[in-house]
Design an enzyme around this catalytic site. Structure first.
Site, PDB file in Angstrom:
ATOM      1  N   GLY A 102      -5.585   6.754   7.481  1.00 48.49           N
ATOM      2  CA  GLY A 102      -6.677   5.946   6.947  1.00 48.49           C
ATOM      3  C   GLY A 102      -7.486   5.271   8.035  1.00 48.49           C
ATOM      4  O   GLY A 102      -7.890   4.113   7.899  1.00 48.49           O
ATOM      5  N   ALA A 103      -7.773   6.002   9.109  1.00 47.54           N
ATOM      6  CA  ALA A 103      -8.425   5.399  10.270  1.00 47.54           C
ATOM      7  C   ALA A 103      -9.942   5.514  10.240  1.00 47.54           C
ATOM      8  O   ALA A 103     -10.608   5.196  11.218  1.00 47.54           O
ATOM      9  CB  ALA A 103      -7.898   6.044  11.557  1.00 47.54           C
ATOM     10  N   ASN A 104     -10.501   5.946   9.117  1.00 49.64           N
ATOM     11  CA  ASN A 104     -11.947   6.126   9.064  1.00 49.64           C
ATOM     12  C   ASN A 104     -12.706   4.855   8.693  1.00 49.64           C
ATOM     13  O   ASN A 104     -13.925   4.805   8.776  1.00 49.64           O
ATOM     14  CB  ASN A 104     -12.310   7.238   8.061  1.00 49.64           C
ATOM     15  N   THR A 105     -11.968   3.816   8.275  1.00 54.67           N
ATOM     16  CA  THR A 105     -12.636   2.590   7.858  1.00 54.67           C
ATOM     17  C   THR A 105     -11.709   1.387   8.026  1.00 54.67           C
ATOM     18  O   THR A 105     -10.510   1.535   8.262  1.00 54.67           O
ATOM     19  CB  THR A 105     -13.079   2.693   6.380  1.00 54.67           C
ATOM     20  N   GLY A 106     -12.271   0.196   7.904  1.00 55.89           N
ATOM     21  CA  GLY A 106     -11.487  -1.032   7.884  1.00 55.89           C
ATOM     22  C   GLY A 106     -10.597  -1.251   9.085  1.00 55.89           C
ATOM     23  O   GLY A 106     -10.964  -0.936  10.218  1.00 55.89           O
ATOM     24  N   ILE A 107      -9.399  -1.789   8.836  1.00 53.70           N
ATOM     25  CA  ILE A 107      -8.512  -2.131   9.937  1.00 53.70           C
ATOM     26  C   ILE A 107      -7.983  -0.880  10.637  1.00 53.70           C
ATOM     27  O   ILE A 107      -7.649  -0.921  11.818  1.00 53.70           O
ATOM     28  CB  ILE A 107      -7.347  -3.036   9.481  1.00 53.70           C
ATOM     29  N   GLY A 108      -7.923   0.234   9.921  1.00 52.06           N
ATOM     30  CA  GLY A 108      -7.480   1.471  10.557  1.00 52.06           C
ATOM     31  C   GLY A 108      -8.441   1.912  11.649  1.00 52.06           C
ATOM     32  O   GLY A 108      -8.027   2.304  12.746  1.00 52.06           O
ATOM     33  N   SER A 119       1.688  -6.036   2.925  1.00 47.90           N
ATOM     34  CA  SER A 119       0.789  -7.098   2.469  1.00 47.90           C
ATOM     35  C   SER A 119       1.594  -8.315   2.034  1.00 47.90           C
ATOM     36  O   SER A 119       2.777  -8.213   1.695  1.00 47.90           O
ATOM     37  CB  SER A 119      -0.055  -6.604   1.286  1.00 47.90           C
ATOM     38  N   TYR A 137       0.395  -2.486  -7.463  1.00 52.27           N
ATOM     39  CA  TYR A 137       0.053  -2.663  -6.048  1.00 52.27           C
ATOM     40  C   TYR A 137       1.134  -3.483  -5.347  1.00 52.27           C
ATOM     41  O   TYR A 137       1.591  -3.121  -4.256  1.00 52.27           O
ATOM     42  CB  TYR A 137      -1.303  -3.356  -5.905  1.00 52.27           C
TER      43      TYR A 137
END
Length: 320
Positions: free
Chosen positions: A49-55, A178, A203
């Site tokens: 998931g490195a395409n956005t946000g903290i990744g 989380s 979640y």
């Protein structure tokens, strides 16, 4: 009429105070920062998931430190855009994008097969990707989406790559969980939410599963020089809340109190590089410091039972 005037005046005072104290609020909200200057030259990092946000921010930081960063993304096009933006910021960044859909075990196996064929070492695995409070959906294999992606997908990916991590030791695994794990319970009687479904509770269950997985994996890997720790990144202004209208609204209204993706990435980065953590394993971190783990996240029996249930669902057997 007087009540309305008082309400408006009160809101005005609150707004004024927020403006006046904005710099202090932002400084407090930013949380801890990774102060380590450790280099990662010659090291290989895999981030889901490195395409956005903290990744994406984690990928940028570790690339600047000299690592070869492999960005595992479901949407390759968005992944390539993220990689290009990282290269614009740091022209020497050694980043590459590979397709990985954590909601499909066939995709995970195909990814791992190619990875093991083409990559000789893996020093840092960051299980970062996740979905939050989505409507009831199933993965390609029939798992409830949040547990399937957040926990089971990473569980299988780690299983397939654990041999390479051991051969590359010292190595580290970082599991992004989380604060929501505090409100989670592992519903063994209905693990996949087939009997009933609440997006928020599902979640929380998946985030508790992250903590339990990290602790049990750390126990099993003792003596291997592969460490495993989980992290709470903080409340981050990101796309993660897109499935919840209420959460999206709250995040917009209180954005001043939320971390930026760069700030949210700090604990993941810290657990990946900090020299003082070279042998520390099975812990939970937030704001680059040890953090509280809910009682249900510390139960060894629950962790082992979840491990067995997850292995059975995926049809795998770990070597002890």
């Amino acid at each position: 009429m007087m009540v309305l005037v008082l309400i408006v005046a009160g809101l005005g005072v609150v707004a004024l105070l927020m403006v006046l104290f904005a710099p202090h609020i932002r400084k407090y909200s930013a949380g801890g920062a990774c102060m380590s200057m450790a280099r990662l030259d010659g090291k290989t990092v895999l981030i889901t998931g490195a395409n956005t946000g903290i990744g994406k921010e984690t990928a940028l930081d570790l690339a600047i430190r000299g690592a070869r960063v492999i960005m595992a993304c479901r949407d390759v096009e968005k992944g390539e855009e993220a990689a290009a933006s990282i290269r614009r910021i740091y022209c020497k960044a050694n980043v590459e994008v590979r397709e990985l859909d954590l909601a499909d075990t066939s995709s995970i196996r195909a990814f791992a097969q190619r990875f093991l064929r083409e990559v000789n070492h893996l020093h840092i695995l960051i299980n970062n990707a996740g979905v939050m409070m989505c409507p009831y959906m199933k993965t390609n294999d029939g798992f409830e989406m949040q547990l399937g992606v957040n926990h089971l997908g990473h569980f299988l990916l780690t299983y397939l790559l654990i041999g390479l991590l051991k051969r590359s030791a010292p190595a580290r695994i970082v599991v992004v969980s989380s604060l929501a794990h505090n409100f989670g319970w592992i519903r063994f009687h209905d693990l996949l939410s087939q009997g009933s479904y609440n997006s928020g509770l599902a979640y929380c269950q998946s985030k508790l599963a992250n903590v339990l997985f990290a602790r049990e994996l750390a126990r099993r890997l003792k003596g291997s020089s592969v460490t495993v720790n989980s992290v709470h990144p903080g409340s981050v202004l990101s796309e993660l809340v897109r499935h919840s209208t209420i959460m999206s609204l709250l995040f917009s209204l209180f954005s001043m109190f939320l971390k930026s993706p760069r700030e949210g990435a700090q604990t993941s980065i810290y657990c990946a590089v900090a020299e003082e953590l070279h042998s520390l394993t099975g812990k939970h971190f937030s704001d680059c410091a040890p953090a509280f783990v809910a009682p249900q996240g510390r139960k060894e029996e629950t962790a082992r039972r979840l491990w067995d249930a997850s292995s059975e669902l995926l049809g795998i057997v770990w070597d002890d």
